[in-house]
Motif scaffolding. Structure first.
Motif, PDB file in Angstrom:
ATOM      1  N   GLY A  71     -66.442  68.064  23.743  1.00  0.00           N
ATOM      2  CA  GLY A  71     -66.691  67.234  24.914  1.00  0.00           C
ATOM      3  C   GLY A  71     -65.942  65.898  24.904  1.00  0.00           C
ATOM      4  O   GLY A  71     -65.605  65.375  25.964  1.00  0.00           O
ATOM      5  N   LEU A  72     -65.684  65.343  23.716  1.00  0.00           N
ATOM      6  CA  LEU A  72     -64.938  64.088  23.634  1.00  0.00           C
ATOM      7  C   LEU A  72     -63.629  64.170  24.424  1.00  0.00           C
ATOM      8  O   LEU A  72     -63.242  63.223  25.113  1.00  0.00           O
ATOM      9  CB  LEU A  72     -64.647  63.759  22.150  1.00  0.00           C
ATOM     10  N   ALA A  73     -62.959  65.316  24.336  1.00  0.00           N
ATOM     11  CA  ALA A  73     -61.676  65.469  25.017  1.00  0.00           C
ATOM     12  C   ALA A  73     -61.844  65.385  26.528  1.00  0.00           C
ATOM     13  O   ALA A  73     -61.026  64.764  27.225  1.00  0.00           O
ATOM     14  CB  ALA A  73     -61.045  66.806  24.648  1.00  0.00           C
ATOM     15  N   ILE A 109     -72.026  79.192  26.018  1.00  0.00           N
ATOM     16  CA  ILE A 109     -70.636  78.753  25.771  1.00  0.00           C
ATOM     17  C   ILE A 109     -70.750  77.603  24.795  1.00  0.00           C
ATOM     18  O   ILE A 109     -71.240  76.527  25.168  1.00  0.00           O
ATOM     19  CB  ILE A 109     -69.946  78.258  27.061  1.00  0.00           C
ATOM     20  N   SER A 110     -70.361  77.816  23.547  1.00  0.00           N
ATOM     21  CA  SER A 110     -70.778  76.813  22.572  1.00  0.00           C
ATOM     22  C   SER A 110     -70.011  76.893  21.269  1.00  0.00           C
ATOM     23  O   SER A 110     -69.521  77.961  20.892  1.00  0.00           O
ATOM     24  CB  SER A 110     -72.265  77.042  22.263  1.00  0.00           C
ATOM     25  N   ARG A 111     -69.955  75.766  20.582  1.00  0.00           N
ATOM     26  CA  ARG A 111     -69.655  75.830  19.159  1.00  0.00           C
ATOM     27  C   ARG A 111     -70.829  76.562  18.519  1.00  0.00           C
ATOM     28  O   ARG A 111     -71.988  76.295  18.866  1.00  0.00           O
ATOM     29  CB  ARG A 111     -69.536  74.416  18.587  1.00  0.00           C
ATOM     30  N   LEU A 112     -70.540  77.490  17.612  1.00  0.00           N
ATOM     31  CA  LEU A 112     -71.617  78.270  17.006  1.00  0.00           C
ATOM     32  C   LEU A 112     -72.083  77.541  15.741  1.00  0.00           C
ATOM     33  O   LEU A 112     -71.618  77.804  14.632  1.00  0.00           O
ATOM     34  CB  LEU A 112     -71.141  79.690  16.694  1.00  0.00           C
ATOM     35  N   GLY A 155     -67.892  81.747  22.010  1.00  0.00           N
ATOM     36  CA  GLY A 155     -67.951  80.642  21.064  1.00  0.00           C
ATOM     37  C   GLY A 155     -67.294  80.990  19.754  1.00  0.00           C
ATOM     38  O   GLY A 155     -66.888  82.126  19.521  1.00  0.00           O
ATOM     39  N   SER A 156     -67.199  79.965  18.924  1.00  0.00           N
ATOM     40  CA  SER A 156     -66.713  80.217  17.572  1.00  0.00           C
ATOM     41  C   SER A 156     -67.305  79.147  16.678  1.00  0.00           C
ATOM     42  O   SER A 156     -67.780  78.117  17.154  1.00  0.00           O
ATOM     43  CB  SER A 156     -65.186  80.189  17.522  1.00  0.00           C
ATOM     44  N   GLY A 157     -67.301  79.414  15.395  1.00  0.00           N
ATOM     45  CA  GLY A 157     -67.861  78.445  14.461  1.00  0.00           C
ATOM     46  C   GLY A 157     -68.327  79.106  13.194  1.00  0.00           C
ATOM     47  O   GLY A 157     -67.587  79.885  12.579  1.00  0.00           O
ATOM     48  N   ILE A 198     -65.528  85.973  20.519  1.00  0.00           N
ATOM     49  CA  ILE A 198     -65.313  84.918  19.535  1.00  0.00           C
ATOM     50  C   ILE A 198     -64.010  84.220  19.903  1.00  0.00           C
ATOM     51  O   ILE A 198     -63.000  84.882  20.138  1.00  0.00           O
ATOM     52  CB  ILE A 198     -65.169  85.504  18.108  1.00  0.00           C
ATOM     53  N   GLY A 199     -64.050  82.898  19.969  1.00  0.00           N
ATOM     54  CA  GLY A 199     -62.809  82.173  20.243  1.00  0.00           C
ATOM     55  C   GLY A 199     -63.068  81.034  21.207  1.00  0.00           C
ATOM     56  O   GLY A 199     -64.226  80.731  21.537  1.00  0.00           O
ATOM     57  N   TYR A 200     -62.005  80.409  21.603  1.00  0.00           N
ATOM     58  CA  TYR A 200     -62.082  79.289  22.533  1.00  0.00           C
ATOM     59  C   TYR A 200     -61.238  79.647  23.742  1.00  0.00           C
ATOM     60  O   TYR A 200     -60.046  79.909  23.608  1.00  0.00           O
ATOM     61  CB  TYR A 200     -61.550  78.015  21.859  1.00  0.00           C
ATOM     62  N   ASP A 201     -61.845  79.730  24.906  1.00  0.00           N
ATOM     63  CA  ASP A 201     -61.113  80.198  26.085  1.00  0.00           C
ATOM     64  C   ASP A 201     -61.601  79.423  27.315  1.00  0.00           C
ATOM     65  O   ASP A 201     -62.660  79.695  27.871  1.00  0.00           O
ATOM     66  CB  ASP A 201     -61.360  81.709  26.247  1.00  0.00           C
ATOM     67  N   GLU A 202     -60.808  78.431  27.669  1.00  0.00           N
ATOM     68  CA  GLU A 202     -61.185  77.513  28.750  1.00  0.00           C
ATOM     69  C   GLU A 202     -61.380  78.273  30.080  1.00  0.00           C
ATOM     70  O   GLU A 202     -62.383  78.094  30.766  1.00  0.00           O
ATOM     71  CB  GLU A 202     -60.068  76.474  28.881  1.00  0.00           C
ATOM     72  N   CYS A 251     -74.776  63.990  24.960  1.00  0.00           N
ATOM     73  CA  CYS A 251     -74.795  64.094  26.429  1.00  0.00           C
ATOM     74  C   CYS A 251     -74.837  65.566  26.794  1.00  0.00           C
ATOM     75  O   CYS A 251     -75.755  66.054  27.414  1.00  0.00           O
ATOM     76  CB  CYS A 251     -73.575  63.422  27.068  1.00  0.00           C
ATOM     77  N   GLY A 252     -73.803  66.283  26.340  1.00  0.00           N
ATOM     78  CA  GLY A 252     -73.679  67.688  26.751  1.00  0.00           C
ATOM     79  C   GLY A 252     -72.956  67.731  28.086  1.00  0.00           C
ATOM     80  O   GLY A 252     -73.359  67.058  29.052  1.00  0.00           O
ATOM     81  N   LEU A 253     -71.874  68.464  28.115  1.00  0.00           N
ATOM     82  CA  LEU A 253     -71.156  68.640  29.376  1.00  0.00           C
ATOM     83  C   LEU A 253     -71.424  70.015  29.951  1.00  0.00           C
ATOM     84  O   LEU A 253     -71.387  70.216  31.164  1.00  0.00           O
ATOM     85  CB  LEU A 253     -69.651  68.475  29.132  1.00  0.00           C
ATOM     86  N   LEU A 300     -73.814  70.231  32.610  1.00  0.00           N
ATOM     87  CA  LEU A 300     -73.367  69.575  33.850  1.00  0.00           C
ATOM     88  C   LEU A 300     -72.448  70.509  34.632  1.00  0.00           C
ATOM     89  O   LEU A 300     -72.530  70.612  35.855  1.00  0.00           O
ATOM     90  CB  LEU A 300     -72.650  68.255  33.538  1.00  0.00           C
ATOM     91  N   TYR A 301     -71.569  71.213  33.900  1.00  0.00           N
ATOM     92  CA  TYR A 301     -70.708  72.190  34.567  1.00  0.00           C
ATOM     93  C   TYR A 301     -71.576  73.294  35.175  1.00  0.00           C
ATOM     94  O   TYR A 301     -71.325  73.748  36.302  1.00  0.00           O
ATOM     95  CB  TYR A 301     -69.714  72.808  33.582  1.00  0.00           C
ATOM     96  N   ALA A 302     -72.582  73.733  34.425  1.00  0.00           N
ATOM     97  CA  ALA A 302     -73.464  74.799  34.908  1.00  0.00           C
ATOM     98  C   ALA A 302     -74.144  74.363  36.211  1.00  0.00           C
ATOM     99  O   ALA A 302     -74.173  75.115  37.196  1.00  0.00           O
ATOM    100  CB  ALA A 302     -74.506  75.144  33.850  1.00  0.00           C
TER     101      ALA A 302
HETATM  102  P1  ADP Z   1     -69.751  69.412  22.073  1.00  0.00           P
HETATM  103  O1  ADP Z   1     -68.732  68.358  22.368  1.00  0.00           O
HETATM  104  O2  ADP Z   1     -70.855  68.982  21.172  1.00  0.00           O
HETATM  105  O3  ADP Z   1     -69.152  70.705  21.608  1.00  0.00           O
HETATM  106  P2  ADP Z   1     -70.274  69.351  24.966  1.00  0.00           P
HETATM  107  O4  ADP Z   1     -71.238  70.130  25.823  1.00  0.00           O
HETATM  108  O5  ADP Z   1     -70.265  67.872  25.135  1.00  0.00           O
HETATM  109  O6  ADP Z   1     -70.514  69.781  23.446  1.00  0.00           O
HETATM  110  O7  ADP Z   1     -68.800  69.850  25.269  1.00  0.00           O
HETATM  111  C1  ADP Z   1     -68.382  71.124  24.942  1.00  0.00           C
HETATM  112  C2  ADP Z   1     -67.154  71.433  25.756  1.00  0.00           C
HETATM  113  O8  ADP Z   1     -66.433  72.474  25.115  1.00  0.00           O
HETATM  114  C3  ADP Z   1     -67.461  71.939  27.139  1.00  0.00           C
HETATM  115  O9  ADP Z   1     -66.365  71.586  27.960  1.00  0.00           O
HETATM  116  C4  ADP Z   1     -67.540  73.452  26.935  1.00  0.00           C
HETATM  117  O10 ADP Z   1     -67.302  74.151  28.122  1.00  0.00           O
HETATM  118  C5  ADP Z   1     -66.439  73.640  25.947  1.00  0.00           C
HETATM  119  N1  ADP Z   1     -66.539  74.796  25.044  1.00  0.00           N
HETATM  120  C6  ADP Z   1     -67.314  74.935  23.934  1.00  0.00           C
HETATM  121  N2  ADP Z   1     -67.069  76.101  23.324  1.00  0.00           N
HETATM  122  C7  ADP Z   1     -66.116  76.721  24.054  1.00  0.00           C
HETATM  123  C8  ADP Z   1     -65.409  77.968  23.933  1.00  0.00           C
HETATM  124  N3  ADP Z   1     -65.639  78.793  22.916  1.00  0.00           N
HETATM  125  N4  ADP Z   1     -64.486  78.272  24.864  1.00  0.00           N
HETATM  126  C9  ADP Z   1     -64.242  77.417  25.895  1.00  0.00           C
HETATM  127  N5  ADP Z   1     -64.853  76.241  26.051  1.00  0.00           N
HETATM  128  C10 ADP Z   1     -65.784  75.892  25.161  1.00  0.00           C
END
Ligand code: ADP
Length: 492
Positions: free
Chosen positions: A20-22, A311-314, A341-343, A366-370, A392-394, A397-399
């Motif tokens: 989320g920092l990014a 959708i999460s870091r695992l 997710g991945s982790g 498994i993986g990161y896929d925007e 905060c969690g983003l 908010l997207y959901a």
């Molecule tokens: P954190 O920064 O603690 O991981 P946030 O909810 O603030 O949690 O932000 C997570 C961001 O990363 C969101 O934009 C979310 O959609 C994205 N994200 C997390 N895991 C994945 C994934 N595997 N693929 C794509 N986007 C992801």
């Protein structure tokens, strides 16, 4: 008068993202521009950041920046000024921003990010000269432990002898504190006096985050509830004493979302775009998602049971252990689940086992896929966020913006942004999601049961979706809050 602020960060969309920092660092310049702030972003020169620059100019050169040669290159971040710290000894390597390809932290992370902070402090102090004129910044805004040393150097070893430049340190996640052994202290080039309880020393080593929090003029975090939570030991993670000591210097400013990137009306990732008025079109995205994940298809809008996503870091911060325990319950009640997710490898294996137990009902990528994350938000019924803490969690908010109902633990920014569908909120017609107290099997499964009951009442469910989509989590209020804080600190 336009205020010039330097934002110091280890990631920013669209150039580099691990979390989320990014998103926040990438959105801040645009959020602040309407409030008379010109924000320049300083990023490390990772290989693909450098590759994105194209033709560029060298703005400054260091023969030695904390012992390593470096130069500063100019670029653009979404149309806003960007400075990139090109230090090949620190950043020219394959891997992730903080880890090698085998996911081990880079051993020299202390130097990689202290150098970023030293560079920022030099720039704030007037090191950069352009066409014979010293370029200055009115304030420096540092993010997380990776940016935090900017504040430390500015207070404890500033560049030059100009006027003091104030700094803001923002905590996006206090769990990451930049801890390193005592042996790195001499190499940080700080005064000996900073090896102390109110300096950088932390349990016999150094904490870069602690140094930043102790030295910044203001400390912010990314939601009001998290700002309160980190005052105590459960969430403060060893830094709660320092946070309490900083007293009124600490405040919470909620993150916003970038409406150009996260808007279902214009999102190019979606099979079918929609708005709050054309919500019924969303079902095409649900069908596409089922197909993409190989889930048993529903027929009408609601057939097949609700489609939940994650959708999460695992990680255990995100409550993935409790999610694993709750999956059989979710499927038993007629729900389906798609996870991206991945982790932690243990959680990846646990999820794969759930897929094997429930073919057609549970699916995993498994993986990161925007792009896939956009398609999931635009097609699923509900998203699970059983986080143990969430600054905060983003994702929720997207959901909300996409009509995907968030089911969240009542903590941090999740507590601040989701209105629980309790009887009072339902009666008032204001609910936007489901909250649960605590992160354990009973709390999560009860929340899933409650979600199913709400889903079974189409009018009720539709209202939850529409309320979420109409909620305003744009950057306008938060951009103003940061600009007001900057002005207070600079006296402008
Ligand atoms: P954190 O920064 O603690 O991981 P946030 O909810 O603030 O949690 O932000 C997570 C961001 O990363 C969101 O934009 C979310 O959609 C994205 N994200 C997390 N895991 C994945 C994934 N595997 N693929 C794509 N986007 C992801």
């Amino acid at each position: 008068m336009t205020m010039r602020v330097l934002s110091v960060t280890s990631e920013a969309v669209p150039l580099v993202k691990t979390g989320g920092l990014a998103d926040v660092a990438g959105a801040l310049p645009g959020a602040l521009a309407p409030h008379g702030v010109e924000m320049t972003t300083l990023l490390p020169g990772y290989p693909h950041v450098l590759a994105s620059l194209g033709r560029t100019q060298v703005r400054h050169t260091w023969e030695f920046l904390l012992g390593t040669p470096a130069r500063l290159l100019a670029g653009k971040l979404g149309g806003h000024p960007l400075l990139v710290l090109d230090a090949p000894g620190l950043y020219a390597r394959e891997g992730k921003p903080y880890n090698d390809p085998a996911w081990r932290d880079w051993a020299d992370n202390w130097q990689r990010f202290a150098a970023l902070g030293r560079a920022a402090a030099d720039l704030a102090g007037g090191a950069m000269v352009r066409r014979g004129k010293v370029e200055r910044f009115d304030l420096v805004h540092a993010h997380d432990w990776q940016g935090a040393m900017a504040c430390a150097y500015m207070r404890w070893k500033p560049y030059g002898s100009g006027a003091y430049v104030p700094s803001v340190a923002t905590i996006h996640n206090i769990a990451f504190q930049g801890w390193f052994g005592a042996e790195v202290f001499p190499r940080l080039e700080l005064p000996d006096s900073t090896w102390s309880l109110d300096g950088i020393e932390y349990h016999g080593g150094v904490s870069l985050l602690k140094a930043g929090l102790a030295s910044a003029d203001a400390v912010t975090t990314v939601s009001p509830t998290y700002a309160r939570e980190i005052l105590g030991p459960e969430f403060g993670m060893g830094l709660d004493g320092l946070i309490r000591a900083r007293g009124p210097a600490v405040c919470g400013i909620l993150n916003g979302i970038d409406g150009d990137v996260w808007n279902p009306q214009v999102d190019p990732a979606l099979a079918q775009r929609y708005s709050v008025r054309t919500l019924s079109r969303r079902v095409a995205n649900k069908r596409a998602l089922e197909q993409e994940f190989g889930l048993d298809p529903g027929e009408g809008d609601r057939a097949g049971g609700p489609l939940f996503i994650v959708i999460s870091r695992l990680t255990s911060q995100k409550g993935m252990d409790v999610l694993l325990e709750g999956i059989d319950h979710l499927v038993g009640l007629g729900g389906r689940l798609a996870v991206l997710g991945s982790g932690d490898p243990g959680f990846e294996q646990g999820l794969q086992a759930a897929v094997d137990r429930h073919p057609g009902k549970v699916a995993l990528r498994i993986g990161y896929d925007e792009d896939l994350s956009h398609r999931m938000q635009g097609g699923a019924d509900a998203i699970l966020l059983p986080s143990r803490f969430e600054p905060c969690g983003l994702t929720q908010l997207y959901a909300l913006a996409y009509g995907c109902v968030p089911v969240v633990a009542r903590t941090g920014g999740l507590a601040d942004t989701v209105i629980d569908a309790n009887p009072a909120a339902l009666a008032a017609g204001v609910a936007t999601g489901i909250q649960h107290d605590g992160v354990n099997y009973y709390a999560l499964t009860a929340a899933i049961t409650r979600t199913m009951e709400l889903y079974d009442n189409p009018a009720q469910w539709n209202l939850l979706q529409r309320n979420g989509m109409k909620a305003d989590f744009s950057w306008s209020a938060s951009g103003k809050a940061y600009a007001d804080l900057y002005r207070r600190l600079t006296g402008a």
